[in-house]
Enzyme design. Structure first.
Site, mmCIF file in Angstrom:
data_model
loop_
_atom_site.group_PDB
_atom_site.id
_atom_site.type_symbol
_atom_site.label_atom_id
_atom_site.label_comp_id
_atom_site.label_asym_id
_atom_site.label_seq_id
_atom_site.Cartn_x
_atom_site.Cartn_y
_atom_site.Cartn_z
ATOM 1 N N ILE A 11 0.837 -1.202 0.000
ATOM 2 C CA ILE A 11 0.000 0.000 0.000
ATOM 3 C C ILE A 11 0.867 1.245 0.000
ATOM 4 C CG2 ILE A 11 -1.719 1.309 1.296
ATOM 5 C CD1 ILE A 11 -2.817 -1.322 2.340
ATOM 6 N N GLY A 12 1.882 1.261 0.840
ATOM 7 C CA GLY A 12 2.746 2.424 0.902
ATOM 8 C C GLY A 12 3.853 2.213 1.911
ATOM 9 N N GLY A 14 6.640 4.477 4.617
ATOM 10 C CA GLY A 14 6.961 5.745 5.248
ATOM 11 C C GLY A 14 8.180 5.622 6.126
ATOM 12 N N GLY A 15 8.382 6.649 6.972
ATOM 13 C CA GLY A 15 9.558 6.666 7.815
ATOM 14 C C GLY A 15 9.562 5.564 8.847
ATOM 15 N N MET A 16 8.381 5.085 9.262
ATOM 16 C CA MET A 16 8.321 4.069 10.306
ATOM 17 C C MET A 16 8.311 2.657 9.740
ATOM 18 S SD MET A 16 8.284 5.195 13.436
ATOM 19 C CE MET A 16 7.455 3.888 14.334
ATOM 20 N N GLY A 17 7.677 2.452 8.607
ATOM 21 C CA GLY A 17 7.583 1.097 8.098
ATOM 22 C C GLY A 17 6.821 1.034 6.795
ATOM 23 N N VAL A 19 3.391 -0.620 4.767
ATOM 24 C CA VAL A 19 2.027 -1.105 4.959
ATOM 25 C C VAL A 19 1.652 -1.967 3.767
ATOM 26 C CG1 VAL A 19 -0.378 -0.487 5.371
ATOM 27 C CG2 VAL A 19 1.438 0.984 6.246
ATOM 28 N N LYS A 34 0.925 -3.373 8.934
ATOM 29 C CA LYS A 34 2.005 -2.387 9.017
ATOM 30 C C LYS A 34 3.192 -3.005 9.750
ATOM 31 C CE LYS A 34 3.110 2.360 10.100
ATOM 32 N NZ LYS A 34 2.564 3.689 10.422
ATOM 33 N N ASP A 127 0.437 14.167 12.998
ATOM 34 C CA ASP A 127 0.861 14.192 11.596
ATOM 35 C C ASP A 127 -0.366 14.241 10.687
ATOM 36 O OD1 ASP A 127 2.619 14.279 9.493
ATOM 37 O OD2 ASP A 127 2.858 12.106 9.358
#
Length: 819
Positions: A11-12, A14-17, A19, A34, A127
């Site tokens: 799905i996408g 980001g900075g954390m992980g 998904v 996630k 955020d």
């Protein structure tokens, strides 16, 4: 595969992980999974923050916040299992053109309700930005990605060092408030600031601050003032503009103190009223549209129509293709209609059902010969008027309970043995189908479960019985229940696997069947098993749920516009309504007045109290609303008079007790209203007369007892009251004849007489459900000594004549029908 999860696609990231869209192979459901980036797991602070995300989000239960189902350890990795949302980030839909005012108000409303739920659980998102708001094909917003959210109130073990809470580590620079750049701790004002910037961007079709580097952007946020929104959009109200400007104020103390406070201000703006007044289109040819429904307002769409059209067309094509594939591999032998219109095809077209053998019944006199074990007559055998007769469900001892038809000539027919042999399809919820003199009903078969069927007379004595739609393919059954018919359109409730129990519509002429709207997104149903609705001019009001947090809601559907609109949040005990011109009168509860009559007027927002009949928080319990001659009759309870007859013209001054029928506080229990001539007839109880038939012309002096069928305090117990032309028919009992059919003849000055002693002597005939057929004739059911029976009444002649139709049964010698 990752543990029990089958990864479908990414799905996408980001900075954390990252998904993933995944399939939970144990629970057999699609989820969003996630997983933190492996290189971050060694950092205890990041690992702790990841766990904090799951705990914080799991506490929030709101329809606009993505749900967290649980956590899983997969090898050395940690994953959060979340609700999967088929949606589009709001960031891809903003800024092509300025957003209309009503749609912007809808955006603010949905986000504020989600933030209020988060803040109530001590969670700041930190955020908030368009890419973290998902918009599904219902135009329903979901708040997601709590990757850097933190708790407002933390225990000492959860405290983090200063490095974790300073600078741009908390949030996306463009939507980060000035105080964040100065290293201050997050507060609820952070989320409100980000919302203000998003709405400004949507209304202006450009960001409030623009720069090429984070440093330049920070300088603008700390020192610059965006171009006033009023200059860009002069048509916006001052209240709405002031709210947006306060949300994005540089000083956090000048922003609204909470999301709830901002929500209260929003609801006082003209833009919010505009959003509330606008409605959503329902299915027309070639599309299935689902509105966003959020109490107490109904708002317009955010997506532009071409984008919606593409999504909806894709959905329709997929549904049709799936239905055709399924039907090609799972055909049944039951004749079904051709549903190949613009909406989803129901089943292949087959030849008309062959008529079954006719079973003519000659007029007979009531018989006193009993049978060994006669079939029992239901308390209220459903008789539904058709073309010259009635449809009804009956078990003849050979075919099980199936659908029958009887006409005023005494002809009787089994229409089709839907479940061959003694098995029963159990027809239920029979209602007349407009336009073709047929009947809609639910029936249960081993192959299809309980679904919606249609029977109509093609050319007497031929009938066509067909399945309308297998809503849930297979044997489960959708348990359909009809409640409203208008011209060629018929509305019913049905249960589906993915949408729960919702509102459906079928069109007799175009042969289209589709869900009207998924009021409660997800598998939870919005509609009750017993429909609560009232017909209005070119539409109807109905009660349903929009989600579990808001409870029962009042909605309106328009036949002309094919639109539904949300009216108001009502109490869970609201169950009676009446339409008076353009007014809706309903019972509703609040803490200040108890259960009292309320009104809704289309030109005013929401519902308003009509009158406090029992002053203070004690309920008067208004019930049994009935409209006649521009007034509403109903029963209500007061301390002095008990439950008595009331009347209202829709105004507070015109709402009054009409009569204290049973003087004192005991009450008279008035209900079962019907109108005939300029009178309203009903049943009521007094100490002097017992339970008898009464009438009223809307004045205290004109409210009187019609007949004391069982003289004295004994009760005649009138029921099944029916108005037919200038006569009122009702069932009542007296010692000599038991329960029989009685009549009030307005042509003879309101003369009351017993029509017939269907079962001679004190035994009761218990006539039920008189249905008028044409002019001057009707059919009703009763209990004869040999079992269930029907009777045709002709009241044009004087005295009225009764022709009995004995229903055949296998236990009767020679009466078994030819199968």
């Amino acid at each position: 595969m990752l543990g029990k999860y089958r990864i479908l696609h990414t799905i996408g990231s980001g900075g954390m992980g990252t998904v993933y869209a995944a399939w939970d192979t144990q629970l057999e459901r699609r989820v969003a999974l996630k997983m933190v980036h492996p290189h971050l797991l060694a950092n205890p602070s990041i690992s702790r923050r990841f766990l904090q995300e799951a705990r914080a989000a799991a506490r929030i239960e709101h329809p606009s916040v993505v749900r967290v189902y649980g956590m899983a350890t997969i090898g050395d990795d940690i994953a959060i299992e979340m609700q999967y949302i088929e949606g589009t980030p709001l960031s891809t839909l903003l800024r092509p053109v300025p957003l209309p005012a009503g749609q912007a108000a809808d955006l603010v409303f949905q986000v504020l309700t989600a933030l209020a739920a988060c803040h109530a659980q001590g969670v700041i998102h930190c955020d908030l930005k368009p890419s973290n708001l998902l918009l599904n094909d219902d135009n329903h917003l979901y708040l997601t990605d709590f990757g850097i959210a933190r708790a407002l109130q933390r225990s000492g073990g959860d405290q983090e060092g200063p490095a974790a809470t300073t600078g741009t580590a908390w949030g996306t620079p463009r939507y980060t408030p000035p105080e964040a750049w100065n290293g201050e701790q997050p507060t609820v004002a952070w989320d409100l600031y980000a919302l203000g910037l998003m709405v400004y961007e949507a209304l202006a079709a450009r960001p409030a601050f623009q720069a090429n580097t984070p440093a330049a952007l920070m300088a603008q946020i700390l020192t610059a003032t965006p171009e006033p929104l009023k200059q860009l959009r002069p048509e916006l109200s001052d209240d709405f503009v002031n709210l947006i400007q306060d949300l994005m104020a540089q000083e956090s103390s000048k922003r609204p103190p909470s999301a709830s406070a901002a929500l209260a201000r929003l609801q006082r703006t003209p833009e919010f009223q505009l959003a509330q007044a606008e409605t959503q289109p329902l299915p027309g040819p070639g599309k299935v549209v689902k509105p966003t429904l959020y109490p107490p307002a109904r708002a317009p769409r955010i997506l532009p129509w071409p984008y919606n059209a593409f999504l909806l067309l894709s959905l329709i094509v997929g549904l049709i293709a799936g239905a055709l594939w399924w039907q090609g591999t799972h055909r049944t032998v039951h004749p079904t209609p051709n549903m190949g219109g613009a909406l989803q095809e129901a089943s292949p077209e087959g030849p008309p059902a062959a008529p079954v053998a006719s079973v003519p019944i000659a007029p007979v006199s009531p018989s006193t010969t009993a049978i060994a074990s006669p079939p029992r007559l239901p308390e209220a055998m459903e008789l539904t008027p058709g073309n010259g007769g009635v449809y009804f469900a009956y078990d003849d001892g050979i075919h099980g309970s199936e659908l029958w038809f009887a006409n005023v000539s005494g002809d009787l027919r089994l229409l089709q043995d839907i479940v061959p042999g003694p098995g029963s399809s159990g027809p239920q919820y029979l209602q007349a189908r407009p336009g073709d003199h047929g009947v809609i009903f639910s029936a249960d078969t081993p192959e299809l479960g309980r679904e919606l069927w249609h029977a109509r007379m093609s050319e007497y004595p031929s009938f066509d019985v067909r399945l309308i739609k297998d809503v849930i393919p297979g044997r489960m059954g959708s348990e359909p229940q009809g409640f409203h018919a208008f011209e060629n359109v018929y509305f019913f409730h049905a249960t589906t696997l993915h949408e729960g129990r919702e509102l459906w519509v079928t069109n007799a002429r175009a042969q289209q069947t589709a869900m009207v709207v998924d009021l409660f997104p997800g598998v939870a149903g919005s509609t009750m098993m017993v429909p609560k609705f009232v017909a209005a001019s070119r539409g109807f009001y109905f009660l349903a749920l929009s989600d579990g947090n808001f409870g029962q809601q009042l909605f309106h559907y328009s036949h002309d516009a094919l639109k539904v609109r949300h009216i108001a949040d009502v109490s869970e005990d609201t169950n009676t309504m009446a339409v008076l011109g353009d007014l809706l009168i309903l019972s509703n509860f609040d803490l200040d007045h108890g259960m009292e009559p309320w009104i809704y007027r289309p030109d005013l927002p929401g519902i308003q109290p009509l009158a406090d009949l029992y002053p203070g928080p004690t309920s008067s319990g208004p019930n049994h609303f009935f409209t006649s001659r521009e007034r509403v009759y109903f029963s209500a309870q007061t301390e002095v008079a008990g439950g008595e007859l009331w009347i209202s013209d829709g105004t507070a001054d015109g709402t009054r007790q009409l009569a204290d029928i049973n003087p004192g506080s005991e009450g008279s229990d008035v209900h079962a209203f019907v109108a005939c001539g300029d009178q309203v007839y009903f049943r009521a109880t007094t100490r002097e007369h017992g339970n008898e038939l009464w009438c009223s012309d809307g004045t205290p002096a004109g409210t009187r007892i019609v007949a004391d069928v069982w003289p004295g305090p004994d009760s005649g117990q009138p029921y099944n009251i029916t108005a037919a032309g200038n006569r009122v028919f009702f069932t009542a009992k007296e010692p000599g004849t038991g329960e029989e059919l009685w009549m009030v003849n307005l042509e003879r000055g309101g003369e009351v007489s017993r029509v017939a002693d269907l079962v001679p002597g004190p035994e009761s005939g218990e006539p039920h459900n008189l249905r008028t057929i044409g002019v001057g004739q009707g059919i009703f059911s009763f209990k004869s000594p040999t079992g269930p029976a029907l009777a045709v009444i002709d009241w044009v002649v004087d005295p009225p004549t009764i022709k009995v139709i004995e229903l055949p049964h296998a236990s009767k010698q020679g009466d078994a029908p030819d199968s």
